[in-house]
Scaffold this motif. Structure first.
Motif, PDB file in Angstrom:
ATOM      1  N   ALA A  12     -17.898  -8.568  43.601  1.00  0.00           N
ATOM      2  CA  ALA A  12     -16.522  -9.214  43.874  1.00  0.00           C
ATOM      3  C   ALA A  12     -15.271  -8.967  43.018  1.00  0.00           C
ATOM      4  CB  ALA A  12     -16.666 -10.864  43.380  1.00  0.00           C
ATOM      5  N   ASN A  13     -15.625  -8.428  41.805  1.00  0.00           N
ATOM      6  CA  ASN A  13     -14.525  -7.820  41.233  1.00  0.00           C
ATOM      7  C   ASN A  13     -14.269  -6.332  41.649  1.00  0.00           C
ATOM      8  OD1 ASN A  13     -14.328  -9.916  39.553  1.00  0.00           O
ATOM      9  ND2 ASN A  13     -15.937  -9.288  37.967  1.00  0.00           N
ATOM     10  N   ILE A  14     -15.302  -5.489  42.175  1.00  0.00           N
ATOM     11  CA  ILE A  14     -15.225  -4.316  42.464  1.00  0.00           C
ATOM     12  C   ILE A  14     -14.196  -4.240  43.834  1.00  0.00           C
ATOM     13  CG2 ILE A  14     -16.079  -2.308  43.555  1.00  0.00           C
ATOM     14  CD1 ILE A  14     -18.816  -2.894  41.801  1.00  0.00           C
ATOM     15  N   ARG A  15     -14.588  -5.351  44.687  1.00  0.00           N
ATOM     16  CA  ARG A  15     -13.891  -5.601  46.155  1.00  0.00           C
ATOM     17  C   ARG A  15     -12.542  -5.671  45.643  1.00  0.00           C
ATOM     18  NH1 ARG A  15     -15.285  -6.212  51.444  1.00  0.00           N
ATOM     19  NH2 ARG A  15     -13.652  -7.402  52.462  1.00  0.00           N
ATOM     20  N   SER A  16     -12.158  -6.700  44.880  1.00  0.00           N
ATOM     21  CA  SER A  16     -10.874  -7.194  44.538  1.00  0.00           C
ATOM     22  C   SER A  16     -10.113  -5.949  44.007  1.00  0.00           C
ATOM     23  CB  SER A  16     -10.845  -8.456  43.482  1.00  0.00           C
ATOM     24  OG  SER A  16      -9.602  -8.765  43.285  1.00  0.00           O
ATOM     25  N   GLU A  17     -10.612  -5.359  43.146  1.00  0.00           N
ATOM     26  CA  GLU A  17      -9.954  -4.102  42.300  1.00  0.00           C
ATOM     27  C   GLU A  17      -9.630  -3.137  43.502  1.00  0.00           C
ATOM     28  OE1 GLU A  17     -10.562  -2.687  38.296  1.00  0.00           O
ATOM     29  OE2 GLU A  17     -11.553  -1.259  39.382  1.00  0.00           O
ATOM     30  N   PHE A  18     -10.585  -2.850  44.422  1.00  0.00           N
ATOM     31  CA  PHE A  18     -10.245  -1.574  45.368  1.00  0.00           C
ATOM     32  C   PHE A  18      -9.033  -2.263  46.322  1.00  0.00           C
ATOM     33  CE2 PHE A  18     -11.166   0.004  49.598  1.00  0.00           C
ATOM     34  CZ  PHE A  18     -11.081   1.564  49.059  1.00  0.00           C
ATOM     35  N   TYR A  19      -9.091  -3.275  46.794  1.00  0.00           N
ATOM     36  CA  TYR A  19      -8.092  -3.619  47.970  1.00  0.00           C
ATOM     37  C   TYR A  19      -6.843  -4.108  47.205  1.00  0.00           C
ATOM     38  CZ  TYR A  19     -11.618  -3.340  51.540  1.00  0.00           C
ATOM     39  OH  TYR A  19     -12.539  -3.108  52.415  1.00  0.00           O
ATOM     40  N   SER A  20      -6.763  -4.371  45.871  1.00  0.00           N
ATOM     41  CA  SER A  20      -5.451  -4.722  45.382  1.00  0.00           C
ATOM     42  C   SER A  20      -4.911  -3.735  44.678  1.00  0.00           C
ATOM     43  CB  SER A  20      -5.694  -5.828  44.293  1.00  0.00           C
ATOM     44  OG  SER A  20      -6.523  -5.421  43.158  1.00  0.00           O
ATOM     45  N   ILE A  21      -5.536  -2.726  44.241  1.00  0.00           N
ATOM     46  CA  ILE A  21      -5.015  -1.793  43.455  1.00  0.00           C
ATOM     47  C   ILE A  21      -5.332  -0.230  43.925  1.00  0.00           C
ATOM     48  CG2 ILE A  21      -4.845  -0.535  40.972  1.00  0.00           C
ATOM     49  CD1 ILE A  21      -5.725  -3.243  39.892  1.00  0.00           C
ATOM     50  N   VAL A  22      -6.447   0.215  44.047  1.00  0.00           N
ATOM     51  CA  VAL A  22      -7.069   1.514  44.378  1.00  0.00           C
ATOM     52  C   VAL A  22      -6.642   1.832  45.836  1.00  0.00           C
ATOM     53  CG1 VAL A  22      -8.998   3.029  44.643  1.00  0.00           C
ATOM     54  CG2 VAL A  22      -8.892   1.209  42.864  1.00  0.00           C
ATOM     55  N   LEU A  23      -6.934   1.180  46.896  1.00  0.00           N
ATOM     56  CA  LEU A  23      -6.719   1.558  48.133  1.00  0.00           C
ATOM     57  C   LEU A  23      -5.180   1.744  48.562  1.00  0.00           C
ATOM     58  CD1 LEU A  23      -7.424   2.182  51.229  1.00  0.00           C
ATOM     59  CD2 LEU A  23      -7.640  -0.280  51.629  1.00  0.00           C
ATOM     60  N   PRO A  24      -4.230   0.790  47.967  1.00  0.00           N
ATOM     61  CA  PRO A  24      -2.700   0.922  48.081  1.00  0.00           C
ATOM     62  C   PRO A  24      -2.369   2.160  47.371  1.00  0.00           C
ATOM     63  CG  PRO A  24      -3.311  -1.488  47.465  1.00  0.00           C
ATOM     64  CD  PRO A  24      -4.643  -0.535  47.369  1.00  0.00           C
ATOM     65  N   PHE A  25      -2.828   2.502  46.361  1.00  0.00           N
ATOM     66  CA  PHE A  25      -2.347   3.722  45.529  1.00  0.00           C
ATOM     67  C   PHE A  25      -2.938   5.009  46.443  1.00  0.00           C
ATOM     68  CE2 PHE A  25      -3.124   7.349  42.510  1.00  0.00           C
ATOM     69  CZ  PHE A  25      -1.933   6.984  41.725  1.00  0.00           C
ATOM     70  N   MET A  26      -3.854   5.100  46.857  1.00  0.00           N
ATOM     71  CA  MET A  26      -4.475   6.236  47.715  1.00  0.00           C
ATOM     72  C   MET A  26      -3.674   6.217  49.025  1.00  0.00           C
ATOM     73  SD  MET A  26      -8.582   6.581  47.183  1.00  0.00           S
ATOM     74  CE  MET A  26      -9.020   4.944  47.678  1.00  0.00           C
ATOM     75  N   GLU A  27      -3.294   5.184  49.541  1.00  0.00           N
ATOM     76  CA  GLU A  27      -2.536   5.130  50.838  1.00  0.00           C
ATOM     77  C   GLU A  27      -1.212   5.565  50.485  1.00  0.00           C
ATOM     78  OE1 GLU A  27      -3.121   1.459  52.178  1.00  0.00           O
ATOM     79  OE2 GLU A  27      -5.029   1.823  53.683  1.00  0.00           O
ATOM     80  N   ALA A  28      -0.751   5.409  49.425  1.00  0.00           N
ATOM     81  CA  ALA A  28       0.586   5.934  48.836  1.00  0.00           C
ATOM     82  C   ALA A  28       0.763   7.448  48.691  1.00  0.00           C
ATOM     83  CB  ALA A  28       1.279   5.029  47.856  1.00  0.00           C
ATOM     84  N   HIS A  29      -0.268   7.933  48.418  1.00  0.00           N
ATOM     85  CA  HIS A  29      -0.518   9.307  48.085  1.00  0.00           C
ATOM     86  C   HIS A  29      -1.398  10.141  49.055  1.00  0.00           C
ATOM     87  CE1 HIS A  29       2.163   8.594  44.492  1.00  0.00           C
ATOM     88  NE2 HIS A  29       1.257   7.591  44.306  1.00  0.00           N
ATOM     89  N   PRO A  30      -1.028   9.984  50.363  1.00  0.00           N
ATOM     90  CA  PRO A  30      -2.192  10.440  51.244  1.00  0.00           C
ATOM     91  C   PRO A  30      -2.567  12.130  51.169  1.00  0.00           C
ATOM     92  CG  PRO A  30      -0.012  10.210  52.560  1.00  0.00           C
ATOM     93  CD  PRO A  30       0.075   9.629  51.163  1.00  0.00           C
ATOM     94  N   ASP A  31      -1.482  12.839  50.678  1.00  0.00           N
ATOM     95  CA  ASP A  31      -1.441  14.280  50.428  1.00  0.00           C
ATOM     96  C   ASP A  31      -2.748  14.441  49.195  1.00  0.00           C
ATOM     97  OD1 ASP A  31       0.146  13.100  48.832  1.00  0.00           O
ATOM     98  OD2 ASP A  31       0.902  14.896  47.984  1.00  0.00           O
ATOM     99  N   LEU A  32      -2.835  13.684  48.379  1.00  0.00           N
ATOM    100  CA  LEU A  32      -3.736  13.696  47.173  1.00  0.00           C
ATOM    101  C   LEU A  32      -5.380  13.222  47.495  1.00  0.00           C
ATOM    102  CD1 LEU A  32      -1.515  12.976  44.342  1.00  0.00           C
ATOM    103  CD2 LEU A  32      -2.290  15.153  44.998  1.00  0.00           C
TER     104      LEU A  32
END
Length: 548
Positions: free
Chosen positions: A228-248
């Motif tokens: 549950a914690n991994i899923r929450s962390e991924f969708y709230s922090i990690v995925l938005p960060f990666m989508e904001a930097h698609p070149d990386l």
């Protein structure tokens, strides 16, 4: 102290707070930092950065699946270009070439190999090694961390946005980027990783299998929290960060499945550098990856330890290592339930001298409630429990931990027995002065020599707590003994079934339970000690049958 990036896990309803884990349990290091007060959180994924358990060992537990199946295809699922010096047919040769290039010095007396190891890649002595000899030295520039990766500037600038309960997000983003970077410095190092799609942590087991095989150990509950914690962390922090930097971050790494796998990898392979003594009040250091050090498999009776210095991390022999023998690190003083949760394997009995028996704190409360008569007594019991919580002696997600030779949560258990069993008038006085005086405390210490002398009410509460604990297990003693003693039947078990069986394997003391109609899977020697030392030792059989 080198603390492992994980936990201690104090997960799944297991280890309780750390202050009285006097021999420093779990995170490895030379000098263990004082544990944070209060019950330790029970989720493996989130315990490390909040309050990493202490440990006797010098370095942080790293987690290659020591006795478990590290798979033969050491390839990441993420497609990446092969770096210069990396051999497609011989990843070890590519890794050794890389070591020379980055200044990672391996002693000529050691070899990285699959031959002669307990599982997967490991390190074996080419020649006899003496205690104190240097096995290898890793320069800090070769470490893989948010401070050394190729996007370190971005991670530093966005540090505030990447803060999380686990504290692992910056390292995980560094790994996600480096795995698919066209010219990552660490590509030859990744070639020795286990295949990410075949990790054996229980978080990757089907839920039904996890609950069936690990019922009563606390691991299924810990894993559910982790997921549950991994899923929450991924969708709230990690995925938005990666989508904001698609070149990386290419689309192939923006995956919850891959993120799960990398969390398991960090849980199992990473190290956590200890704080200096004067830094004890600071937050724990972030986890980092240490090439070469994470190749070593684990044994409680290890023969090497990782030491930290300003420029290098050094693996040093702590025992004589004969030629041809494997070199073992320790992932910390960890019970088997911790090992399987964090690393995906257990150390078969009697090898794990750090194994423990745990009694959930709330189980002791439940046992005390069962002994009350009427609503008034129950309310008084809850008042006492709330007071223990205020004193930070108990918590809803903590446990009393019993090792082979001592009660590792001695202070907490003694305080709980004292408060729950004292007469009402004594409790009122005790509460008014907000605790007891030091001279009162000393006379009730739970040393082995004092245990048989404890008050009858204390022993009775311990007995009832043990019996409630035993009822949480699904398998009965005779069934498990029959499987363990039948080589043909045992050989047909799946690897997971064998690990689960070893997790609850009987130790010699449990022979006294044979033929008794109780479900008694092996919580192991600790509960045997409770039954034979803690509780009315002259009436063993009656006690086990539940009689006063």
């Amino acid at each position: 102290m080198a603390t492992r990036a994980k936990r201690p896990r104090v997960s799944g309803g297991r280890p309780a707070r750390g202050p009285s884990l006097r021999s420093a349990r779990r995170s490895p290091a030379r000098a263990a930092a004082p544990p944070a007060p209060g019950p330790v959180p029970l989720s493996g994924f989130f315990s490390p950065m909040q309050s990493a358990p202490s440990a006797r060992t010098r370095h942080h537990p790293r987690g290659l699946s020591g006795a478990g199946p590290r798979h033969s295809a050491p390839v990441s699922q993420v497609s990446r270009p092969r770096a210069s010096g990396e051999s497609e047919s011989d990843p070890v040769a590519g890794f050794l070439t890389w070591c020379r290039r980055v200044g990672l010095e391996l002693s000529p007396k050691v070899a990285v190999t699959r031959q002669g190891t307990v599982s997967g890649y490991g390190m074996v002595a080419r020649e006899s090694v003496l205690p104190g000899e240097l096995l290898f030295a890793v320069p800090r520039a070769a470490l893989l961390s948010p401070h050394t990766c190729s996007i370190r500037g971005l991670l530093e600038r966005e540090r505030g946005a990447l803060q999380s309960q686990s504290g692992w997000v910056p390292l995980l983003l560094a790994l996600l980027h480096e795995l698919q970077a066209p010219a990552s410095l660490w590509s030859p190092y990744f070639a020795l990783w286990p295949e990410l799609g075949h990790l054996e942590h229980p978080m990757f087991w089907p839920e039904e299998e996890r609950r069936l095989l690990l019922q009563g150990t606390g691991v299924p509950e810990a894993v559910e929290k982790d997921l549950a914690n991994i899923r929450s962390e991924f969708y709230s922090i990690v995925l938005p960060f990666m989508e904001a930097h698609p070149d990386l971050f290419c689309p192939s790494v923006r995956s919850l499945e891959l993120y799960h796998q990398l969390v398991a990898l960090v849980m199992a392979y990473s190290f956590q550098e200890p704080l200096e003594e004067e830094e004890d009040e600071k937050e724990p250091n972030s986890p980092l990856m240490v090439p070469a050090a994470d190749i070593l498999n684990h044994l409680a009776n290890h023969n090497a330890n990782l030491e930290y210095s300003a420029d290098y991390l050094r693996m040093v022999a702590t025992q004589p290592i004969p030629k041809g023998h494997e070199i073992f690190n320790t992932y910390g003083q960890m019970a088997n339930w911790q090992l399987i949760h964090m690393y995906g394997f257990v150390e078969p009995y009697p090898g794990n001298t750090d194994d423990t028996a745990d009694i959930q704190m709330v189980t002791v409360r439940e046992a005390a409630i069962q002994g009350t008569k009427g609503e008034a007594e129950r309310l008084q019991l809850y008042e006492r429990w709330d007071f223990l919580c205020k004193l930070e002696m108990v918590g809803e997600e903590g446990a009393f931990v019993i090792g082979r030779k001592e009660v590792l949560t001695e202070e907490e258990l003694a305080a709980t027995l004292k408060v729950l069993c004292m007469p009402a008038e004594e409790f009122r006085e005790f509460k008014d002065r907000d605790g007891w005086r030091e001279d009162e405390w000393e006379e009730d210490r739970l040393t082995v020599t004092n245990i048989p002398k404890l008050k009858a009410s204390w022993r009775r509460l311990l007995r009832d707590s043990v019996l409630l604990t035993l009822q949480t297990y699904a398998t009965d003693l005779k069934t498990e003994q029959d499987v363990l003693s039948n080589k043909e039947v045992y050989a047909k078990l799946s690897w997971r079934e064998k690990q689960a069986l070893q997790l609850s394997e009987v130790c010699s003391g449990w022979h006294i339970l044979q033929g008794i109609n109780l479900k008694t899977p092996r919580i192991f020697l600790g509960l045997y000690l409770i039954l034979n030392l803690f509780v009315l030792p002259t009436h063993k059989t009656s006690i086990i049958k539940g009689k006063a």
